[in-house]
Design an enzyme around this catalytic site. Structure first.
Site, PDB file in Angstrom:
ATOM      1  N   PHE A  74      28.603  30.329  51.994  1.00 54.07           N
ATOM      2  CA  PHE A  74      27.835  29.506  52.929  1.00 54.07           C
ATOM      3  C   PHE A  74      28.571  29.230  54.233  1.00 54.07           C
ATOM      4  O   PHE A  74      27.984  28.733  55.180  1.00 54.07           O
ATOM      5  CB  PHE A  74      27.496  28.175  52.263  1.00 54.07           C
ATOM      6  N   ALA A  93      36.875  31.846  52.948  1.00 57.13           N
ATOM      7  CA  ALA A  93      35.474  31.995  53.356  1.00 57.13           C
ATOM      8  C   ALA A  93      34.609  31.975  52.114  1.00 57.13           C
ATOM      9  O   ALA A  93      34.875  32.689  51.150  1.00 57.13           O
ATOM     10  CB  ALA A  93      35.289  33.307  54.101  1.00 57.13           C
ATOM     11  N   GLY A  94      33.598  31.127  52.131  1.00 53.13           N
ATOM     12  CA  GLY A  94      32.651  31.077  51.011  1.00 53.13           C
ATOM     13  C   GLY A  94      31.352  31.736  51.422  1.00 53.13           C
ATOM     14  O   GLY A  94      31.221  32.191  52.566  1.00 53.13           O
ATOM     15  N   ASP A 110      30.409  30.830  34.716  1.00 55.44           N
ATOM     16  CA  ASP A 110      31.253  31.713  35.531  1.00 55.44           C
ATOM     17  C   ASP A 110      32.716  31.293  35.406  1.00 55.44           C
ATOM     18  O   ASP A 110      33.447  31.241  36.393  1.00 55.44           O
ATOM     19  CB  ASP A 110      30.789  31.666  36.990  1.00 55.44           C
TER      20      ASP A 110
END
Ligand code: ADE
Length: 669
Positions: A317, A314-315, A431
């Site tokens: 968005f 799951a991201g 990141d």
């Protein structure tokens, strides 16, 4: 005893020379001067064609046992230069020689060292230098008659040439010399050892350690970039104009021209100046219409070509799925599909697609490949190559201890190569962390998760700083945390943390320390200790990436070539930090423990409190006593899980050395 006098000179001087040593031997004088206290002095001179123009040999030469006051009629000479003529004057002396007049008679012999083996080592290159270390490398001899067993590296401070020198050995044609003084010029010479002895030394090479203000960039040819930028500004403008006209990016060019100066600055991130011929990253935000940016850099895929098979994550968005992508005339390929969940607002769609606009500009085996996007139907999707082993951090945790050091270094090399590509393009990741690296079935690591601010919104590790930004503190360079100075140099800091994550099989950097404690500790100069089983060379590289001065950190190109050398010479990875890590030299070197005050606190901080009774029962009741424990001690008190052993031993190293104080003490390992 009136018939006593000085002795006559020695006779019959003979010599024996090989690659490393010159042995001189002579017969005692025919006349000892009627005394038994005979000794010899040997004086070395180097003479040109004119024998009058001799000068004394420099301090390089070593005499065994000594040059003067010799009792035996022989001496061994070491460290001579190849292809040189040396003249040795040998004098006999006794207790009354002092009273005789000068010049006293000597026996001289001139010896050419051409007979010594040739120098098998040519140019000794400096790979990088920090305040206390210098990394050197040289070419292996091509087709040596005998295999090279190892190399000896001799070095000394240029200023104190006559006083003493240090030497170290390396199996590989590269070495990191540590414990040097900052801002000091050193002379280095390398020689090879074969089964018959040493070759001659290489020529002398002079390199300087860094200081607070020196910038490694200057050493690495980046001066050229700056000069080119300054002098060739106009040329660059012409070239860029041609570039945009030729590549059909006129529309972007016209629009970008109309944008503010600020916008133009962000286009070349952090002042990155593109070279003609080297592709440069274009910030999608410079497009007024983000959809246009997506279509410039990403192919639109007809959704009928995609078969979604299952949800794999799951991201921020929406869901991430695995599936298959069909392309006419090509083999079906496995893909990962990121979806944008329904009900989004325009800003979310733009942020979601920004990642595709960025990824679509890259083409490198260590950067996740974008297959295309679906924007003309719902759901909106980003389709990328499938990476069977998922993200690197969880992959390593799942396979704790399963890989060879060479395999781990291979992964790190891949990541560094991807990062070199990104930094060459002027893209700053911001990141970089093991969670944002994906691994395929061949253990190839690829950098993923692009999208600037969005990435940080999405990252569960990102925390808000006082300046309002959201930043993954443990992975981020101090200047980026303090005043958002993100650059390829701050990416290099993060890369050092990724190295640490990899070598510790997915351990959390700084364990359970709070973000605030991490920031304070780094500010005070403390650095992560080497993970258990970590080769010294790799921890040195990590420390290099964590230099406070961003200009002193290695460039990704340096990192790639350094790792390549390690891979080519696996013996360079055999020395582990725990092999050489002793107790601090004096009690004064053991600082107090600022982070923990009791054994319980310490175990809590590394989530190992279940072992508190084991430590206590075995008599390890103070942090001082724990700091002396070896891995065997840790096993003996009942820590059986390898991951737990690793965590505890790593933290003991931290206790012992009070985390490494890089700023003040240099690279102590
Ligand atoms: N998770 C996120 N992206 C992925 C990818 N490309 N392959 C496999 N798992 C993923």
């Amino acid at each position: 005893m009136t018939n006593e006098g000085p002795p006559s000179p020695p006779r019959n001087v003979v010599f024996n020379i090989n690659e490393t040593s010159l042995f001189l031997e002579w017969s005692p004088p025919s006349d000892t001067g009627g005394r038994k206290d005979l000794t010899y002095n040997v004086l070395c001179k180097r003479c040109g064609a004119d024998p009058q123009e001799c000068e004394l040999c420099g301090g390089d030469l070593r005499f065994i046992p000594r040059p003067q006051g010799l009792v035996n009629a022989s001496v061994t000479v070491l460290d001579f230069t190849a292809h040189a003529n040396y003249t040795f004057e040998i004098e006999s002396l006794n207790g009354v020689s002092e009273m005789s007049s000068f010049p006293r008679p000597v026996t001289a012999i001139t010896i050419s060292t051409d007979q010594g083996g040739p120098s098998l080592v040519g140019v000794v290159r400096k790979d990088w230098a920090s305040q206390n270390s210098i990394a050197l490398s040289w070419q292996e001899p091509e087709q040596p008659i005998l295999p090279v067993l190892d190399y000896e590296i001799k070095y000394y401070e240029k200023e104190h040439e006559q006083l003493s020198y240090s030497s170290t050995r390396a199996k590989a044609p590269s070495v990191i010399i540590t414990g040097l003084k900052p801002s000091t010029r050193y002379i280095f010479q390398v020689r090879a050892r074969t089964s018959t002895g040493y070759s001659s030394y290489s020529p002398k090479f002079e390199y300087e350690t860094g200081d607070e203000t020196s910038d490694m960039a200057a050493d690495q040819g980046q001066v050229l970039v700056i000069v080119t930028a300054a002098v060739g500004g106009f040329t660059l403008l012409v070239i860029l104009t041609l570039f945009f006209l030729i590549t059909g990016r006129c529309q972007w060019y016209i629009k970008a021209k109309m944008k503010s100066d600020e916008k133009r600055r962000t286009h070349y991130q952090n002042g990155h100046i593109p070279f003609p011929g080297i592709k440069t990253y274009i910030d999608p935000d410079t497009y007024e219409d983000p959809t246009q940016a997506v279509h410039e850099f990403a192919k639109e895929i007809d959704p009928s070509r995609i078969r979604i098979e299952r949800v794999i994550g799951a991201g921020e968005f929406g869901e991430v799925c695995s599936g298959r992508l069909r392309t006419p005339g090509k083999k079906e390929i496995p893909v990962a599909i990121k979806t944008l969940k329904g009900g989004y607002v325009e800003r979310q769609r733009r942020d979601f697609l920004r990642e595709a606009s960025i990824m679509g500009q890259f083409d490198h085996p260590n950067i996740i490949r974008l297959e295309g996007v679906v924007t003309k139907s719902r759901p909106v999707m980003i389709v990328v190559e499938y990476m069977e082993n998922g993200s690197l951090d969880s992959f390593l945790r799942k396979h704790d201890g399963h890989f060879t050091v060479i395999q781990l270094v291979g992964m790190l090399r891949g990541i560094a190569s991807g990062m070199k590509y990104l930094s060459d393009m002027g893209y700053v990741h911001r990141d970089l962390a093991a969670r944002n690296i994906l691994v395929n079935s061949n253990l190839v690591c690829k950098v993923s998760d692009f999208g600037l601010s969005r990435v940080l919104e999405d990252d569960p590790e990102a925390a808000y700083t006082t300046s309002g930004g959201k930043i993954p503190i443990r992975w981020t360079a101090p200047e980026a945390i303090a005043y958002r100075k993100f650059s390829s140099a701050s990416d290099a800091w993060s890369y050092g943390i990724v190295m640490w994550e990899v070598m510790s099989y997915g351990e959390r950097p700084y364990w359970e320390m709070s973000n605030q404690d991490v920031i304070l500790s780094i500010e005070e100069g403390y650095r992560l200790p080497a993970p258990m089983g970590c080769p010294v060379a790799l921890h040195q590289l990590m420390l290099h990436c964590w230099q406070k001065e961003r200009g002193h950190r290695p460039k990704f190109t340096d990192i790639v070539s350094f790792l390549d050398k390690l891979i080519r010479n696996p013996s360079s990875l055999l020395t582990l930090v725990e092999d050489i890590q002793g107790l601090p030299e004096s009690p004064g070197d053991v600082p107090e423990y600022p982070l923990f005050i009791s054994v319980g606190d310490w175990l809590d901080s590394i989530k190992m409190s279940q072992y508190k009774n084991n430590f206590m029962a075995a008599g390890f009741t103070t942090l001082d006593s724990i700091s002396t424990m070896s891995i065997e001690d840790v096993r003996r008190i009942g820590v059986t899980l390898i991951g737990h052993q690793r965590r505890i031993v790593s933290s003991i190293q931290t206790l012992r050395l009070q985390l490494l104080h890089v700023q003040e003490k240099g690279f102590h390992v």
